[in-house]
Write a protein that holds these residues in place. Structure first.
Motif, mmCIF file in Angstrom:
data_model
loop_
_atom_site.group_PDB
_atom_site.id
_atom_site.type_symbol
_atom_site.label_atom_id
_atom_site.label_comp_id
_atom_site.label_asym_id
_atom_site.label_seq_id
_atom_site.Cartn_x
_atom_site.Cartn_y
_atom_site.Cartn_z
ATOM 1 N N ILE A 35 0.839 -1.205 0.000
ATOM 2 C CA ILE A 35 0.000 0.000 0.000
ATOM 3 C C ILE A 35 0.869 1.248 0.000
ATOM 4 O O ILE A 35 0.586 2.221 -0.708
ATOM 5 N N THR A 36 1.954 1.233 0.773
ATOM 6 C CA THR A 36 2.871 2.375 0.799
ATOM 7 C C THR A 36 3.504 2.601 -0.568
ATOM 8 O O THR A 36 3.595 3.745 -1.042
ATOM 9 N N LEU A 37 3.947 1.513 -1.211
ATOM 10 C CA LEU A 37 4.543 1.653 -2.546
ATOM 11 C C LEU A 37 3.537 2.196 -3.556
ATOM 12 O O LEU A 37 3.874 3.056 -4.374
ATOM 13 N N LEU A 38 2.312 1.712 -3.502
ATOM 14 C CA LEU A 38 1.286 2.207 -4.423
ATOM 15 C C LEU A 38 0.981 3.683 -4.174
ATOM 16 O O LEU A 38 0.781 4.453 -5.121
ATOM 17 N N ALA A 39 0.945 4.077 -2.902
ATOM 18 C CA ALA A 39 0.700 5.482 -2.584
ATOM 19 C C ALA A 39 1.844 6.363 -3.094
ATOM 20 O O ALA A 39 1.599 7.447 -3.650
ATOM 21 N N LEU A 40 3.083 5.908 -2.915
ATOM 22 C CA LEU A 40 4.220 6.682 -3.409
ATOM 23 C C LEU A 40 4.208 6.766 -4.936
ATOM 24 O O LEU A 40 4.496 7.824 -5.507
ATOM 25 N N PHE A 41 3.870 5.671 -5.602
ATOM 26 C CA PHE A 41 3.790 5.681 -7.059
ATOM 27 C C PHE A 41 2.693 6.628 -7.531
ATOM 28 O O PHE A 41 2.877 7.375 -8.496
ATOM 29 N N GLY A 42 1.559 6.625 -6.846
ATOM 30 C CA GLY A 42 0.471 7.541 -7.199
ATOM 31 C C GLY A 42 0.873 8.990 -6.999
ATOM 32 O O GLY A 42 0.582 9.850 -7.835
ATOM 33 N N ALA A 43 1.549 9.285 -5.892
ATOM 34 C CA ALA A 43 1.998 10.651 -5.638
ATOM 35 C C ALA A 43 3.031 11.086 -6.681
ATOM 36 O O ALA A 43 2.977 12.222 -7.179
ATOM 37 N N LEU A 44 3.951 10.185 -7.030
ATOM 38 C CA LEU A 44 4.946 10.500 -8.048
ATOM 39 C C LEU A 44 4.277 10.767 -9.393
ATOM 40 O O LEU A 44 4.631 11.718 -10.092
ATOM 41 N N THR A 45 3.293 9.958 -9.740
ATOM 42 C CA THR A 45 2.580 10.155 -10.999
ATOM 43 C C THR A 45 1.860 11.501 -11.007
ATOM 44 O O THR A 45 1.877 12.229 -12.002
ATOM 45 N N ALA A 46 1.228 11.848 -9.886
ATOM 46 C CA ALA A 46 0.515 13.123 -9.800
ATOM 47 C C ALA A 46 1.487 14.300 -9.910
ATOM 48 O O ALA A 46 1.225 15.267 -10.633
ATOM 49 N N ILE A 50 1.641 17.027 -12.988
ATOM 50 C CA ILE A 50 1.538 18.479 -12.820
ATOM 51 C C ILE A 50 2.754 19.171 -13.427
ATOM 52 O O ILE A 50 2.632 20.184 -14.124
ATOM 53 N N LYS A 51 3.950 18.612 -13.174
ATOM 54 C CA LYS A 51 5.185 19.225 -13.670
ATOM 55 C C LYS A 51 5.236 19.225 -15.197
ATOM 56 O O LYS A 51 5.605 20.221 -15.807
ATOM 57 N N GLU A 52 4.863 18.119 -15.809
ATOM 58 C CA GLU A 52 4.927 18.002 -17.264
ATOM 59 C C GLU A 52 3.653 18.509 -17.942
ATOM 60 O O GLU A 52 3.562 18.482 -19.161
ATOM 61 N N ARG A 53 2.672 18.924 -17.163
ATOM 62 C CA ARG A 53 1.392 19.439 -17.635
ATOM 63 C C ARG A 53 0.585 18.403 -18.420
ATOM 64 O O ARG A 53 -0.284 18.760 -19.204
ATOM 65 N N SER A 54 0.923 17.135 -18.197
ATOM 66 C CA SER A 54 0.183 16.059 -18.834
ATOM 67 C C SER A 54 0.516 14.758 -18.098
ATOM 68 O O SER A 54 1.692 14.479 -17.852
ATOM 69 N N VAL A 55 -0.505 14.007 -17.760
ATOM 70 C CA VAL A 55 -0.275 12.736 -17.083
ATOM 71 C C VAL A 55 0.451 11.770 -18.027
ATOM 72 O O VAL A 55 1.301 10.996 -17.605
ATOM 73 N N ALA A 56 0.142 11.853 -19.322
ATOM 74 C CA ALA A 56 0.796 10.976 -20.297
ATOM 75 C C ALA A 56 2.293 11.262 -20.372
ATOM 76 O O ALA A 56 3.112 10.331 -20.432
ATOM 77 N N GLU A 57 2.667 12.525 -20.373
ATOM 78 C CA GLU A 57 4.092 12.866 -20.415
ATOM 79 C C GLU A 57 4.787 12.484 -19.113
ATOM 80 O O GLU A 57 5.939 12.053 -19.121
ATOM 81 N N GLY A 58 4.095 12.649 -17.990
ATOM 82 C CA GLY A 58 4.653 12.199 -16.709
ATOM 83 C C GLY A 58 4.842 10.691 -16.696
ATOM 84 O O GLY A 58 5.861 10.183 -16.221
ATOM 85 N N GLY A 59 3.868 9.967 -17.247
ATOM 86 C CA GLY A 59 3.998 8.511 -17.345
ATOM 87 C C GLY A 59 5.121 8.107 -18.279
ATOM 88 O O GLY A 59 5.823 7.123 -18.035
ATOM 89 N N ALA A 60 5.303 8.872 -19.371
ATOM 90 C CA ALA A 60 6.403 8.581 -20.289
ATOM 91 C C ALA A 60 7.745 8.783 -19.593
ATOM 92 O O ALA A 60 8.699 8.031 -19.831
ATOM 93 N N MET A 61 7.828 9.783 -18.714
ATOM 94 C CA MET A 61 9.059 10.006 -17.972
ATOM 95 C C MET A 61 9.340 8.824 -17.033
ATOM 96 O O MET A 61 10.471 8.331 -16.957
ATOM 97 N N ILE A 62 8.300 8.333 -16.360
ATOM 98 C CA ILE A 62 8.455 7.175 -15.474
ATOM 99 C C ILE A 62 8.859 5.951 -16.298
ATOM 100 O O ILE A 62 9.729 5.173 -15.892
ATOM 101 N N ASP A 63 8.242 5.787 -17.471
ATOM 102 C CA ASP A 63 8.602 4.669 -18.349
ATOM 103 C C ASP A 63 10.068 4.743 -18.771
ATOM 104 O O ASP A 63 10.750 3.717 -18.863
ATOM 105 N N GLY A 64 10.553 5.948 -19.008
ATOM 106 C CA GLY A 64 11.963 6.117 -19.352
ATOM 107 C C GLY A 64 12.871 5.685 -18.214
ATOM 108 O O GLY A 64 13.901 5.043 -18.444
ATOM 109 N N TRP A 65 12.498 6.041 -16.993
ATOM 110 C CA TRP A 65 13.290 5.635 -15.835
ATOM 111 C C TRP A 65 13.289 4.117 -15.688
ATOM 112 O O TRP A 65 14.331 3.516 -15.418
ATOM 113 N N ILE A 66 12.129 3.508 -15.861
ATOM 114 C CA ILE A 66 12.028 2.055 -15.731
ATOM 115 C C ILE A 66 12.853 1.377 -16.820
ATOM 116 O O ILE A 66 13.562 0.400 -16.566
#
Length: 116
Positions: A35-46, A50-66
């Motif tokens: 639950i803690t990991l999921l909450a942290l992942f959700g907060a990171l995604t949010a 906000i930073k990238e002004r698009s959830v898709a671009e934020g997800g693409a950034m996370i995908d790049g890290w992975i």
């Protein structure tokens, strides 16, 4: 009123009924960790959304890290595979030379025994 022995033993696990806690404290540690990991992942995604002004671009950034992390893991394990192959080759060579030496020693011992 007198109770039988099994009833008294069953009630002996936490004191009087009115003093017992209604909720069980804690829980399985694995569930809390997930639950803690999921909450942290959700907060990171949010935050990245906000930073990238698009959830898709934020997800693409996370995908790049992975992807970068996965490539590093594959590189590390690939190096381990190469080192294992080298060690196996060296061990096979050592076993061959030991077998040859053992064969030569056995032949010499047989010749010595025949000459006696």
């Amino acid at each position: 009123m007198r109770f039988s022995e099994p009833v008294r033993m069953a009630e002996d696990d936490g004191g009087p009924v009115w003093a017992r806690s209604k909720r069980r404290r804690g829980g399985p540690p694995v569930v809390g960790f997930i639950i803690t990991l999921l909450a942290l992942f959700g907060a990171l995604t949010a935050v990245l959304g906000i930073k990238e002004r698009s959830v898709a671009e934020g997800g693409a950034m996370i995908d790049g890290w992975i992807t970068a992390g996965w490539e590093q893991i594959k590189d590390i394990t690939g190096q381990a595979d190469e080192a294992t192959d080298e060690a196996l080759t060296e061990a096979a060579d050592a076993a061959d030379s030991a077998g040859a030496a053992l064969g030569e020693g056995a032949d010499e011992a047989a010749r010595t025994l025949q000459s006696e």
